[in-house]
Design an enzyme around this catalytic site. Structure first.
Site, mmCIF file in Angstrom:
data_model
loop_
_atom_site.group_PDB
_atom_site.id
_atom_site.type_symbol
_atom_site.label_atom_id
_atom_site.label_comp_id
_atom_site.label_asym_id
_atom_site.label_seq_id
_atom_site.Cartn_x
_atom_site.Cartn_y
_atom_site.Cartn_z
ATOM 1 N N ASN A 61 64.409 -0.620 35.661
ATOM 2 C CA ASN A 61 63.565 -0.762 34.486
ATOM 3 C C ASN A 61 64.104 0.140 33.384
ATOM 4 O O ASN A 61 64.119 1.362 33.524
ATOM 5 C CB ASN A 61 62.119 -0.394 34.814
ATOM 6 C CG ASN A 61 61.483 -1.402 35.742
ATOM 7 O OD1 ASN A 61 61.580 -2.603 35.521
ATOM 8 N ND2 ASN A 61 60.855 -0.938 36.805
ATOM 9 N N GLU A 95 64.461 1.025 40.906
ATOM 10 C CA GLU A 95 63.495 0.705 41.946
ATOM 11 C C GLU A 95 64.223 0.286 43.212
ATOM 12 O O GLU A 95 65.179 -0.495 43.174
ATOM 13 C CB GLU A 95 62.555 -0.399 41.472
ATOM 14 C CG GLU A 95 61.731 0.008 40.249
ATOM 15 C CD GLU A 95 60.567 -0.918 39.993
ATOM 16 O OE1 GLU A 95 60.466 -1.960 40.684
ATOM 17 O OE2 GLU A 95 59.751 -0.609 39.119
ATOM 18 N N GLU A 98 65.587 -3.369 41.322
ATOM 19 C CA GLU A 98 65.825 -3.620 39.902
ATOM 20 C C GLU A 98 65.848 -2.290 39.174
ATOM 21 O O GLU A 98 65.447 -1.260 39.724
ATOM 22 C CB GLU A 98 64.728 -4.515 39.314
ATOM 23 C CG GLU A 98 63.332 -3.902 39.351
ATOM 24 C CD GLU A 98 62.276 -4.844 38.805
ATOM 25 O OE1 GLU A 98 62.608 -5.987 38.480
ATOM 26 O OE2 GLU A 98 61.116 -4.417 38.706
ATOM 27 N N LYS A 132 67.858 -9.863 36.234
ATOM 28 C CA LYS A 132 67.740 -9.435 37.626
ATOM 29 C C LYS A 132 68.889 -9.947 38.490
ATOM 30 O O LYS A 132 69.230 -9.335 39.504
ATOM 31 C CB LYS A 132 66.391 -9.901 38.198
ATOM 32 C CG LYS A 132 65.176 -9.352 37.456
ATOM 33 C CD LYS A 132 65.123 -7.830 37.470
ATOM 34 C CE LYS A 132 63.872 -7.290 36.813
ATOM 35 N NZ LYS A 132 63.836 -7.428 35.363
#
Length: 701
Positions: A294, A275, A292, A116
């Site tokens: 995914n 996101e 982030e 992250k």
């Protein structure tokens, strides 16, 4: 194309992947832990291989055993689903080294986006908006306090390798950072094997919106619109929808292009999700920031499938096999509206505490699969969604979907065990309709048809959200649940009209029971003719009514001031649901016998109903109510779990709000605090003990 795919997952996502694989004519292999030996995904697969004991660290997280299973069964590809190994760079590399295709993105993309901290640096370099924060190593709690102070409260502390709502703490003050920093590190280490934490500014009144991207190995990348995921609890998504009622076409384009730019920067292919955190206060749509990426299939992917008509699992398989995307960005259209509710094994009436145990009864509503035969069907009528926010089709949508449909994705059956070892999700309920309001109404109707017994569940809560005026307005933020239910959930509000309907249905139910009782043979005396009159109490409201039968239905008569209700439907004693039409409007209620009456569940609330013949009702006021025992002298365990910490012992004095114990359940730490000041009399358990719900951990003097 692949001949055989091993699905390295469990539950509903394993079943979901297998359905598509079977439709494509591809054989499937399941893997399972001892807890899942008879699970639906094991039964659905062509072959199954045992991995080990129930804990994920001894089964679903064992990459070596999964690769051995692929080799033993001749699987030429592995689909990781979501969670577990789906975002492990090392697993994707191991698959490549073993000559097994990984149905997902390349290892370097997983590595780049999985951290992250590094992903935010890459996003910034790619021209993507990022939230202000500190992305370096944080040495200790004191350093975290200084960094948080420099950024400005409130801040969010996140595990660097986190996801799924785990390893996250919101801090409004220095004390919150001191209380939560170490807990965030522990959760990150326990869930992801990485205790690094980063801190960033928390956007107040935020909306959580994500962009679905899809790319192939030939450099083609598209975005498939957005999903609104703002309704969350403890950073875990509860409701998702596509499109978002907030996003305009210009916003969608800007967000989508930034998402594609980020994916291209890391050489991404397969399905992925970028996101974003979006300021709901800024209607210009310019205040959106990268949260982030995914690098896997999302839990909420069905809503994107519903509005595009694409099978995302099929697209992942085809991309992994080397095929090019069969469409470009200009072909992508969004049709209608889709909403997904996550049905969790948690009890909203007890503070959303996790619930484990056996599904004694599991009856989901009738469902059907999304029609994938006609993706991106042009709309017949152009419309504006949610006050003109998004351009979507208001026609019947892709394929032959008509006015809407309901889809249930699950991986359980009646008798299945909801285990403490895995995620508490029971099922995903997806509805599609031409408009947002219609999709929400279909959700309410479908949730009424869910019947789950044996464990706590959140079906009532989901129905309440679907009916909430603020939800219908589309005025969503990630604080929706905390803001609208600050004192917890006690059931959806019930109006007088619904109570009248419930009274009528309860009378029909009670008469059916009385009629069945009258037919029991061997009784000492003959029963007098059944009286059609009843006195019904619904949540304290009293109704006096009688029933007149006619060919095809019943007229339920109230007093002279109330018009009768026309009830059409048939209920037999023992049936858990009663589906009827009341004044030509459909309604389904859950039916359960109680000691003194019935419990009817409908429209997001359970109602205590008492039905008595008039000659019995006149004596009702003389019946003594049972008083529950006083349990205030005990610290009760609110959920099944593991006692990890006990802060006090016999003889210790405690103050209101003081932490007393920590119970771990579903990989989350739950701090139990003193409700009032007192002195500990006895400690009945020690750290390391497994606790049942309502176990008395401490007793006070």
């Amino acid at each position: 194309m692949f001949k055989k795919i091993l699905v390295a997952n469990r539950g509903e996502i394993a079943c979901r992947v297998m359905r598509t694989a079977k439709r494509m004519g591809i054989a499937t292999v399941a893997v399972y832990s001892d807890a899942d030996a008879r699970a639906p995904h094991v039964q659905m697969a062509d072959e199954a291989v045992r991995l080990g004991p129930p804990p994920a660290s001894e089964s679903y997280l064992l990459a070596d055993k999964i690769l051995e299973a692929a080799k033993a069964t001749g699987a030429d590809a592995i689909h990781p689903g979501y969670g577990f190994l789906s975002e492990r760079e090392s697993f994707a590399k191991a698959c490549a080294d073993a000559g097994v295709a990984f149905i997902g993105p390349p290892p370097n993309a997983i590595a780049a986006m999985g951290d992250k901290i590094e992903s935010k640096k890459l996003a910034k370099e790619a021209g993507v908006n990022v939230v202000p924060g500190f992305l370096g190593e944080i040495a200790d709690t004191d350093a975290a306090v200084k960094i948080a102070g420099d950024i400005g409260y409130p801040v969010m502390m996140k595990a660097s390798a986190g996801g799924g709502g785990k390893g996250m703490r919101l801090a409004w003050s220095e004390q919150d950072v001191r209380d939560g920093f170490e807990a965030t590190k522990r959760e990150g280490l326990a869930s992801f094997g990485d205790d690094r934490v980063f801190i960033e500014k928390f956007i107040e009144s935020p909306r959580h919106i994500e962009i679905q991207v899809l790319g192939d190995q030939h450099g083609n990348i598209v975005y498939l619109g957005e999903r609104e995921c703002s309704i969350q609890r403890r950073h875990q998504k509860v409701v998702e929808e596509a499109p978002s009622p907030f996003v305009t076409p210009d916003m969608r384009k800007a967000m989508g292009e930034q998402a594609v730019a980020l994916a291209r920067a890391v050489g991404y292919y397969s399905a992925g999700t970028v996101e974003l955190i979006v300021s709901g206060a800024d209607t210009t749509g310019e205040s959106f920031y990268f949260l982030e990426m995914n690098t896997r299939l999302q839990v909420e992917h069905p809503v994107t499938e519903a509005v595009t008509g694409l099978d995302l699992v099929e697209q992942m398989i085809r991309v992994a096999a080397g095929e090019k995307l069969a469409f470009g960005q200009e072909d992508v259209r969004l049709n209608g509206w889709a909403i997904e509710n996550r049905v969790y094994a948690e009890d909203p009436y007890r503070g959303f505490l996790p619930s484990t145990g056996r599904l004694v009864r599991y009856l989901p509503p009738a469902s059907r699969e999304t029609d994938y035969s006609h993706p991106f069907v042009p709309s017949e009528v152009e419309g504006r969604a949610a006050d003109g926010a998004a351009s979507v089709s208001t026609s019947n949508g892709p394929g032959s979907r008509g006015g809407g449909y309901t889809r249930v994705d699950d991986g359980v059956v009646e008798g299945s065990e909801i285990s403490m070892f895995y995620d508490p999700m029971i099922a995903k309920l997806v509805t599609w309709a031409p408009t947002r309001d219609e999709a929400a109404e279909r959700q309410v109707a479908a949730l009424d048809r869910f019947r789950i017994e044996g464990i706590g569940h959140n079906v009532d809560f989901l129905s309440a959200i679907m009916q909430h005026p603020r939800f219908r307005e589309g005025a969503l933020t990630t604080g929706f649940i905390a803001e609208e239910y600050p004192e917890g959930f006690q059931g959806a509000p019930t109006d007088a009209t619904l109570r009248r309907k419930l009274a009528a249905l309860a009378t029909v139910i009670d008469l059916a029971r009385a009629e069945r009782d009258a037919r029991i043979s061997g009784q000492l005396t003959d029963h007098p003719p059944l009286s059609p009159d009843r006195v019904v109490t619904v949540d304290g409201d009293r109704f006096e009514l009688s029933i007149d039968g006619y060919d095809g239905g019943l007229l339920v008569n109230y007093d002279e001031d109330e018009p009768p209700l026309d009830v059409v439907g048939h209920w037999r004693p023992g049936e858990p649901l009663f589906a009827a039409r009341v004044d030509d409007e459909p309604i389904t209620v859950g039916v359960a016998r109680t000691r003194s009456g019935w419990r009817l569940t409908a429209h997001g609330a359970s109602h205590s109903v008492e039905v008595l013949p008039p000659h019995v009702a006149r004596y009702r006021r003389h019946m003594i109510e049972k008083v529950p025992p006083d349990m205030s002298k005990f610290l009760l365990c609110p959920m099944p779990g593991l006692l990890t910490t006990l802060h006090v012992g016999p003889g210790d004095t405690v103050e209101a709000g003081q932490p007393l114990a920590v119970v771990e359940a579903m990989k989350m730490e739950n701090i139990l605090r003193a409700e009032r000041a007192g002195t500990v009399k006895a400690a009945n358990y020690t750290p390391g003990d497994s606790l049942a719900v309502d176990a008395a951990i401490l007793e006070f003097e």
